[in-house]
Design an enzyme around this catalytic site. Structure first.
Site, mmCIF file in Angstrom:
data_model
loop_
_atom_site.group_PDB
_atom_site.id
_atom_site.type_symbol
_atom_site.label_atom_id
_atom_site.label_comp_id
_atom_site.label_asym_id
_atom_site.label_seq_id
_atom_site.Cartn_x
_atom_site.Cartn_y
_atom_site.Cartn_z
ATOM 1 N N ASP A 1 8.154 9.456 -12.249
ATOM 2 C CA ASP A 1 8.566 10.840 -12.417
ATOM 3 C C ASP A 1 9.679 10.827 -11.266
ATOM 4 O O ASP A 1 9.808 10.119 -10.569
ATOM 5 C CB ASP A 1 7.525 11.601 -11.528
ATOM 6 N N ARG B 1 -1.109 11.270 -10.524
ATOM 7 C CA ARG B 1 -1.185 12.774 -10.431
ATOM 8 C C ARG B 1 -2.782 13.157 -10.875
ATOM 9 O O ARG B 1 -3.177 13.930 -9.959
ATOM 10 C CB ARG B 1 -0.230 13.688 -10.917
#
Length: 305
Positions: free
Chosen positions: A48, A182
């Site tokens: 990310d 996440r």
């Protein structure tokens, strides 16, 4: 109209890039490709923009073997902010819940972490590159849509508490491919009863490559060397492509065996392993590709340079 030919240097190797904060994996890769003036380049698993750390970049013939790094285990150092849940499970998202972090001590955190070890089921987050009916989930999420996702089995090999300074904890995660850190942080927060999101993430290892074995290469260093036209110096930063496969047995080929393998034929190699994937080297000890052992003991070419 004919296919557009790649232009650039015929350079081969693997760069252990330390991806900087705020840059997408593809943007980082395109910069590496430009600085190296490489004809071909590919990376081995996205990070990310809010994540830093190891992004192996494969140049030239190394792109043929990038899938083996995509399938490799990964390791991350992650900061988890307890008490807050966001739409994206990281600091970029909007806050959807804010709970007090009370009654949580180190013993409780360690107890919860133990419950995630081994094979677990994980639902991919909406803000991910998984496809749903041909569309990336993150594109649907940007439209405010949420769809049902199929849970996936992943492996958590190690999950260690590095530090605890509430409302944040820092973890070391060793996991299989396909793991969403996440989502793992969210699930840990849910089990603790307060919610959580990832406030910081760094990838420290991919397969055989680890930060503990030596520093990764920063993008600013590559840019500086490219600006000085130091192509020899840049090339010296590249690892040989068989370094990605060092955990597989090596098979030395005779000249005849190397010839027939290059024709796509399976060959019998004395004292070869009895199963699995192997690295193939010609009589000059030059890496020529990857083979697999057939049931009858012959070596079948799988991916050759």
């Amino acid at each position: 109209m004919g296919r557009r030919r790649n232009t650039g240097r015929d350079v081969t190797g693997i760069l252990l890039l330390d991806k900087p904060l705020g840059l997408s994996s593809n943007d980082a890769l395109q910069r590496v490709k430009r600085f190296y003036r490489a004809a071909k380049a590919g990376h081995t698993g996205s990070l990310d923009p809010l994540a830093t750390g190891l992004l192996p970049c494969c140049l030239g013939d190394a792109t043929k073997f990038s899938a083996y790094l995509l399938d490799a285990d990964k390791r991350y150092r992650v900061r988890v902010r307890l008490g807050v849940t966001t739409t994206t499970a990281d600091a970029e998202g909007d806050i959807v819940a804010d709970e007090p972090v009370v009654g949580i001590d180190e013993a409780r955190v360690r107890e919860v972490l133990l419950g995630f070890l081994g094979t677990i089921s994980q639902v991919p987050p909406m803000h991910s590159a998984v496809k749903h009916q041909g569309q990336r989930l993150y594109k649907l999420a940007r439209q405010g849509l949420e769809v049902e996702r199929t849970p996936r089995e992943i492996q958590i090999f190690a999950l260690d508490l590095l530090s605890m300074d509430l409302p944040e904890i820092e973890l070391d995660v060793h996991c299989s491919k396909g793991t969403y850190v996440r989502t793992l942080a969210e699930d840990i927060g849910r089990m603790l009863g307060c919610g959580a999101y990832v406030s910081g993430l760094r990838r420290t290892a991919v397969g055989p490559y680890a930060e503990t074995a030596g520093p990764f290469v920063g993008l600013d260093r590559i840019e500086t060397m490219a600006g000085e036209d130091d192509m020899a110096g840049l090339d010296a930063l590249l690892l040989p492509l068989d370094s990605a496969l060092g955990h597989w047995p090596a098979v030395r080929l005779s000249a005849d065996a190397a010839f027939y393998l290059r024709q796509g034929q399976a060959v019998l190699i004395p004292q070869a392993p009895t199963h699995g994937l192997v690295r193939l080297y010609d009589p000059s000890q030059i890496f020529v590709g990857v083979g697999s052992i057939l049931d009858d003991g012959r070596v079948q070419p799988k991916r050759l340079i």
